[in-house]
Structure formats: structure tokens, C-alpha cells
Design a protein around this motif. Sequence first.
Motif, PDB file in Angstrom:
ATOM      1  N   PHE A  79       0.190  30.909 -12.121  1.00  0.00           N
ATOM      2  CA  PHE A  79       0.624  30.444 -13.284  1.00  0.00           C
ATOM      3  C   PHE A  79       0.991  28.822 -13.671  1.00  0.00           C
ATOM      4  CE2 PHE A  79       4.818  27.754 -13.860  1.00  0.00           C
ATOM      5  CZ  PHE A  79       5.405  29.056 -15.561  1.00  0.00           C
ATOM      6  N   PHE A  80       0.844  28.036 -12.966  1.00  0.00           N
ATOM      7  CA  PHE A  80       0.172  26.748 -13.125  1.00  0.00           C
ATOM      8  C   PHE A  80      -0.546  26.868 -13.798  1.00  0.00           C
ATOM      9  CE2 PHE A  80       3.576  26.079  -9.538  1.00  0.00           C
ATOM     10  CZ  PHE A  80       3.958  24.375 -10.525  1.00  0.00           C
ATOM     11  N   PHE A  81      -2.072  27.349 -13.682  1.00  0.00           N
ATOM     12  CA  PHE A  81      -2.869  27.059 -14.064  1.00  0.00           C
ATOM     13  C   PHE A  81      -3.001  27.517 -15.489  1.00  0.00           C
ATOM     14  CE2 PHE A  81      -7.422  28.597 -15.481  1.00  0.00           C
ATOM     15  CZ  PHE A  81      -8.594  26.913 -15.105  1.00  0.00           C
ATOM     16  N   GLU A  82      -3.193  28.910 -16.019  1.00  0.00           N
ATOM     17  CA  GLU A  82      -2.884  29.508 -17.752  1.00  0.00           C
ATOM     18  C   GLU A  82      -1.330  28.686 -18.315  1.00  0.00           C
ATOM     19  OE1 GLU A  82      -1.921  33.807 -16.596  1.00  0.00           O
ATOM     20  OE2 GLU A  82      -3.886  34.072 -16.087  1.00  0.00           O
ATOM     21  N   TYR A  83      -0.561  28.470 -17.371  1.00  0.00           N
ATOM     22  CA  TYR A  83       0.087  27.586 -18.267  1.00  0.00           C
ATOM     23  C   TYR A  83       0.535  26.173 -18.512  1.00  0.00           C
ATOM     24  CZ  TYR A  83       2.468  31.944 -18.755  1.00  0.00           C
ATOM     25  OH  TYR A  83       2.813  33.404 -19.323  1.00  0.00           O
ATOM     26  N   PHE A  84       0.403  25.440 -17.740  1.00  0.00           N
ATOM     27  CA  PHE A  84       0.117  24.091 -17.084  1.00  0.00           C
ATOM     28  C   PHE A  84      -1.374  23.430 -17.567  1.00  0.00           C
ATOM     29  CE2 PHE A  84       4.336  25.409 -15.407  1.00  0.00           C
ATOM     30  CZ  PHE A  84       5.214  24.746 -16.901  1.00  0.00           C
ATOM     31  N   GLY A  85      -2.098  23.959 -17.019  1.00  0.00           N
ATOM     32  CA  GLY A  85      -3.766  23.845 -16.917  1.00  0.00           C
ATOM     33  C   GLY A  85      -4.143  23.193 -15.881  1.00  0.00           C
ATOM     34  N   ILE A  86      -3.088  23.182 -14.421  1.00  0.00           N
ATOM     35  CA  ILE A  86      -3.053  22.624 -13.331  1.00  0.00           C
ATOM     36  C   ILE A  86      -3.588  23.488 -12.406  1.00  0.00           C
ATOM     37  CG2 ILE A  86      -2.077  21.552 -11.611  1.00  0.00           C
ATOM     38  CD1 ILE A  86       0.302  20.752 -12.979  1.00  0.00           C
ATOM     39  N   LYS A  87      -4.908  22.952 -11.973  1.00  0.00           N
ATOM     40  CA  LYS A  87      -5.757  23.708 -10.506  1.00  0.00           C
ATOM     41  C   LYS A  87      -5.373  23.143  -9.323  1.00  0.00           C
ATOM     42  CE  LYS A  87      -9.942  25.081  -8.872  1.00  0.00           C
ATOM     43  NZ  LYS A  87     -11.575  25.487  -8.766  1.00  0.00           N
ATOM     44  N   ILE A  88      -4.539  23.643  -8.694  1.00  0.00           N
ATOM     45  CA  ILE A  88      -3.994  23.631  -6.984  1.00  0.00           C
ATOM     46  C   ILE A  88      -4.668  23.469  -6.538  1.00  0.00           C
ATOM     47  CG2 ILE A  88      -2.320  24.018  -5.995  1.00  0.00           C
ATOM     48  CD1 ILE A  88      -0.196  24.294  -7.522  1.00  0.00           C
TER      49      ILE A  88
END
Length: 233
Positions: free
Chosen positions: A84-93
Motif C-alpha cells: 500500500f505504501f509503495f503503490e500509493y506513496f512511493g515509499i519502500k519501508i
Amino acid sequence: MNVRKGGELMDMSPILISMKTATLSIFLTFFLGIGFAQLVISLKRQSVKILLDGLFTLPLVLPPTVVGFFLLYMFGIKRPIGKFFFEYFGIKIAFSWGATVLAAVVISFPLMYRSARGAFEQVEPTILEAARTLGMSEWNIFWKIQLPLSLPGLISGGILAFARGLGEFGATAMIAGNMIGKTRTLPLAIYSKVAAGHMEEAYGYVGIIIVLSFFIVALMNITSWMDKKKGGN
């Protein structure tokens, strides 16, 4: 950043990464611990209290690698939260510097939570009841009475949580990896140098973390001494 040690350059990035990680994690953990401790105390149903208390304390008793496994399961790039974070915010946790902070927060949170809850529960109940009788709102009671009286315990809990975040190894290795200059903290640097047979560099890192830990313990003792001196007066 490197410094020369014994004719060789010593990589200082693990120190900087560890300090940045522990500093940001304690900022988050401090307020989260206080908030959730107050939440649990305010609950009326004992069964819910026991359930939440067990959940919040669980990372303290689980092996850090198991905690890291669950974090990786939740925040991996192909897992629901991580995806979710990667697809919608471009954030790789996972496997980022943010993951070192996440691991430190989760591992150190139980210490802050337990310290905060203990500090709050030591406040004399009659003082709080007297404030309610005088018409003070729960919000004002918390900020003007409960929090100031609990502050020494909260500070000690924060110091312990900072030290725990600084020394975190297992969960960090699982969720953040061991990338030089990015996620390699002091404990991971020590492990890597020993595994590679670079004992002199490992000694240097060990010495640094011992000195940092000594100052943290000294700060905690000073805080405790000042609190006792204040109470004596």
C-alpha cells in the motif's frame, strides 16, 4: 564519514545511523508509550486491559528476530501494508533507513509503555479524585497533575527506551538488512566486522557503544538522584 584508526580508515556511518535511528525512535516511542499507557489505565473492562497490556508488552519477551519476522511479513513490499505504501506513496519501508527506525520503535516501545504505566499508577489516586471533585476535566487533570507527578518515571523510561533502540540488532537485521551507509547500525557493524575477521574495527565499535551506554546509564542515575533530592526537599 571515516576516521583513521591504526593506519586504516574506520567507517563512522554506523555511529551516525544508530544515533539518528535511536533519536527519532525515542521521539516516537515516548509519546506513543505515554498515550497507550494512559489509554490502558483509563479502560474499565479488566479483560480488555489484560489483552492490550499483553499485546503491548509482547515485543519485550519475544526474540527480536521473531519481531523482525512479523515486521517483514507486514511491511514487505509484497505484503498488504508495505505494498500500500509503495503503490500509493512511493515509499519502500522494508530494507530502508526507515525500517531501522520502525524496528527500534517496536522493540523499545514496551519499555516506554511499562515505565509510563507504572509512573501513572504510582500517582496517589486521592489527588486525582480531589481534582475531579473540584470540577477539573480529565484533560486538565492529566496535563496539570498526573503528567508532572509522573515525569521522573517517564524520563527514566525514555532513557531506557533510547538505550534499547540504540542497541537493537535482531529485528533491524530482519526488516532493514545490513546495508553499509544505509541500514548498518553499530550492533550490525560489530557483527559484520567479527564475521569478516576484522577484530580491530570490531573493538573500536564495541568501545564506542560501551561509552555511549555508560553515559546513558549515568544520565539515568543522575535523573533518579535529582528526583530523590527533590523529593527529600
